[in-house]
Design a protein around this motif. Structure first.
Motif, PDB file in Angstrom:
ATOM      1  N   ARG A  78       0.846  -1.194   0.000  1.00 26.37           N
ATOM      2  CA  ARG A  78       0.000   0.000   0.000  1.00 26.37           C
ATOM      3  C   ARG A  78       0.878   1.239   0.000  1.00 26.37           C
ATOM      4  O   ARG A  78       1.936   1.263   0.614  1.00 26.37           O
ATOM      5  CB  ARG A  78      -0.893   0.009   1.222  1.00 26.37           C
ATOM      6  CG  ARG A  78      -1.960  -1.053   1.176  1.00 26.37           C
ATOM      7  CD  ARG A  78      -2.810  -0.975   2.399  1.00 26.37           C
ATOM      8  NE  ARG A  78      -3.337   0.361   2.564  1.00 26.37           N
ATOM      9  CZ  ARG A  78      -4.609   0.668   2.658  1.00 26.37           C
ATOM     10  NH1 ARG A  78      -5.487  -0.290   2.639  1.00 26.37           N
ATOM     11  NH2 ARG A  78      -5.002   1.907   2.806  1.00 26.37           N
ATOM     12  N   VAL A  79       0.422   2.251  -0.687  1.00 28.17           N
ATOM     13  CA  VAL A  79       1.138   3.519  -0.716  1.00 28.17           C
ATOM     14  C   VAL A  79       0.538   4.408   0.362  1.00 28.17           C
ATOM     15  O   VAL A  79      -0.643   4.749   0.308  1.00 28.17           O
ATOM     16  CB  VAL A  79       1.004   4.194  -2.103  1.00 28.17           C
ATOM     17  CG1 VAL A  79       1.667   5.547  -2.107  1.00 28.17           C
ATOM     18  CG2 VAL A  79       1.574   3.296  -3.167  1.00 28.17           C
ATOM     19  N   GLU A  80       1.348   4.744   1.330  1.00 28.64           N
ATOM     20  CA  GLU A  80       0.880   5.645   2.378  1.00 28.64           C
ATOM     21  C   GLU A  80       0.964   7.066   1.848  1.00 28.64           C
ATOM     22  O   GLU A  80       1.980   7.480   1.307  1.00 28.64           O
ATOM     23  CB  GLU A  80       1.722   5.486   3.641  1.00 28.64           C
ATOM     24  CG  GLU A  80       1.588   4.132   4.294  1.00 28.64           C
ATOM     25  CD  GLU A  80       0.161   3.848   4.762  1.00 28.64           C
ATOM     26  OE1 GLU A  80      -0.550   4.784   5.185  1.00 28.64           O
ATOM     27  OE2 GLU A  80      -0.242   2.675   4.683  1.00 28.64           O
ATOM     28  N   HIS A  81      -0.121   7.785   1.981  1.00 31.15           N
ATOM     29  CA  HIS A  81      -0.168   9.157   1.483  1.00 31.15           C
ATOM     30  C   HIS A  81      -1.102   9.945   2.382  1.00 31.15           C
ATOM     31  O   HIS A  81      -2.123   9.420   2.839  1.00 31.15           O
ATOM     32  CB  HIS A  81      -0.675   9.159   0.031  1.00 31.15           C
ATOM     33  CG  HIS A  81      -0.333  10.389  -0.708  1.00 31.15           C
ATOM     34  ND1 HIS A  81      -1.090  11.524  -0.657  1.00 31.15           N
ATOM     35  CD2 HIS A  81       0.715  10.676  -1.520  1.00 31.15           C
ATOM     36  CE1 HIS A  81      -0.542  12.453  -1.409  1.00 31.15           C
ATOM     37  NE2 HIS A  81       0.555  11.956  -1.943  1.00 31.15           N
ATOM     38  N   VAL A  92      -7.313   9.813  -1.389  1.00 24.43           N
ATOM     39  CA  VAL A  92      -8.311   9.999  -2.440  1.00 24.43           C
ATOM     40  C   VAL A  92      -7.760  10.920  -3.520  1.00 24.43           C
ATOM     41  O   VAL A  92      -7.867  10.629  -4.723  1.00 24.43           O
ATOM     42  CB  VAL A  92      -9.631  10.548  -1.852  1.00 24.43           C
ATOM     43  CG1 VAL A  92     -10.615  10.884  -2.955  1.00 24.43           C
ATOM     44  CG2 VAL A  92     -10.233   9.544  -0.882  1.00 24.43           C
ATOM     45  N   LEU A  93      -7.152  12.026  -3.110  1.00 23.66           N
ATOM     46  CA  LEU A  93      -6.560  12.956  -4.078  1.00 23.66           C
ATOM     47  C   LEU A  93      -5.426  12.280  -4.840  1.00 23.66           C
ATOM     48  O   LEU A  93      -5.305  12.428  -6.060  1.00 23.66           O
ATOM     49  CB  LEU A  93      -6.066  14.219  -3.362  1.00 23.66           C
ATOM     50  CG  LEU A  93      -5.480  15.303  -4.250  1.00 23.66           C
ATOM     51  CD1 LEU A  93      -6.555  15.822  -5.216  1.00 23.66           C
ATOM     52  CD2 LEU A  93      -4.937  16.439  -3.408  1.00 23.66           C
ATOM     53  N   ARG A 116      -3.304   9.866  -9.789  1.00 26.68           N
ATOM     54  CA  ARG A 116      -2.691   8.716 -10.466  1.00 26.68           C
ATOM     55  C   ARG A 116      -3.602   8.170 -11.562  1.00 26.68           C
ATOM     56  O   ARG A 116      -3.132   7.759 -12.617  1.00 26.68           O
ATOM     57  CB  ARG A 116      -2.369   7.611  -9.450  1.00 26.68           C
ATOM     58  CG  ARG A 116      -1.238   7.930  -8.523  1.00 26.68           C
ATOM     59  CD  ARG A 116       0.126   7.886  -9.196  1.00 26.68           C
ATOM     60  NE  ARG A 116       0.339   6.560  -9.744  1.00 26.68           N
ATOM     61  CZ  ARG A 116       0.808   6.334 -10.962  1.00 26.68           C
ATOM     62  NH1 ARG A 116       1.135   7.315 -11.751  1.00 26.68           N
ATOM     63  NH2 ARG A 116       0.957   5.109 -11.401  1.00 26.68           N
ATOM     64  N   ALA A 117      -4.905   8.159 -11.318  1.00 29.83           N
ATOM     65  CA  ALA A 117      -5.850   7.675 -12.328  1.00 29.83           C
ATOM     66  C   ALA A 117      -5.813   8.564 -13.563  1.00 29.83           C
ATOM     67  O   ALA A 117      -5.815   8.072 -14.696  1.00 29.83           O
ATOM     68  CB  ALA A 117      -7.253   7.624 -11.750  1.00 29.83           C
TER      69      ALA A 117
END
Length: 157
Positions: free
Chosen positions: A10-13, A17-18, A23-24
């Motif tokens: 998992r990428v912790e950020h 959501v942003l 990325r999408a």
């Protein structure tokens, strides 16, 4: 067909959501650019029309990616969706891009195009689509002809 299962970390950020939306959008832009470059190369003749494929290839690729995991399958489905969306925007009269082209012409001319011209354009557009569909299906069958022939032999007994 062995694929190691390594779960993606998992990428912790701070704002997931942003980050996901950004990325999408980036991925969608990259895929759209890839498809546009392939289309231009196809038209230029730098990419063979034999690489044009249809529903059988889509089925096989979706199955292969589905076996790798849901992330791969979703990515391929997104790629397919973007591809179909861009195809729909081509200025072929029976597609949405063709309707936008007609609206643009009518805006420039400040009057509707004659009905006969629209009818002929739609007929030509439909023929273009049918030819492209036939080419895609032909390429799909031709690339798998040996497998199809073996399966037919098995069915006959």
């Amino acid at each position: 067909h062995w694929i190691p299962l390594a779960p993606e970390e998992r990428v912790e950020h701070p704002s997931p959501v942003l980050y996901s939306a950004q990325r999408a959008l980036e991925e969608t832009f990259d895929v759209s650019r890839l498809i546009a470059v392939a289309f231009v190369r196809l038209v230029q003749g730098r990419l063979s029309w034999d690489s044009f494929s249809g529903p059988i290839t889509i089925y096989e690729v979706a199955g292969e990616e589905g076996r790798k995991g849901p992330g791969f399958f979703i990515w391929v489905m997104a790629l397919l969706s973007i591809n179909l969306g861009l195809l729909n925007l081509l200025p072929v009269p029976v597609l949405d891009g063709g309707q936008l082209a007609f609206l643009g012409l009518e805006a420039v001319m400040r009057r509707p195009l004659p009905l006969r011209i629209r009818e002929i354009a739609h007929l030509v557009g439909m023929v273009v689509l049918l030819v492209l569909m036939a080419l895609a299906f032909k390429n799909d069958v031709q690339s798998r002809w040996d497998v199809i022939r073996e399966q037919l032999k098995e069915l006959r007994g």
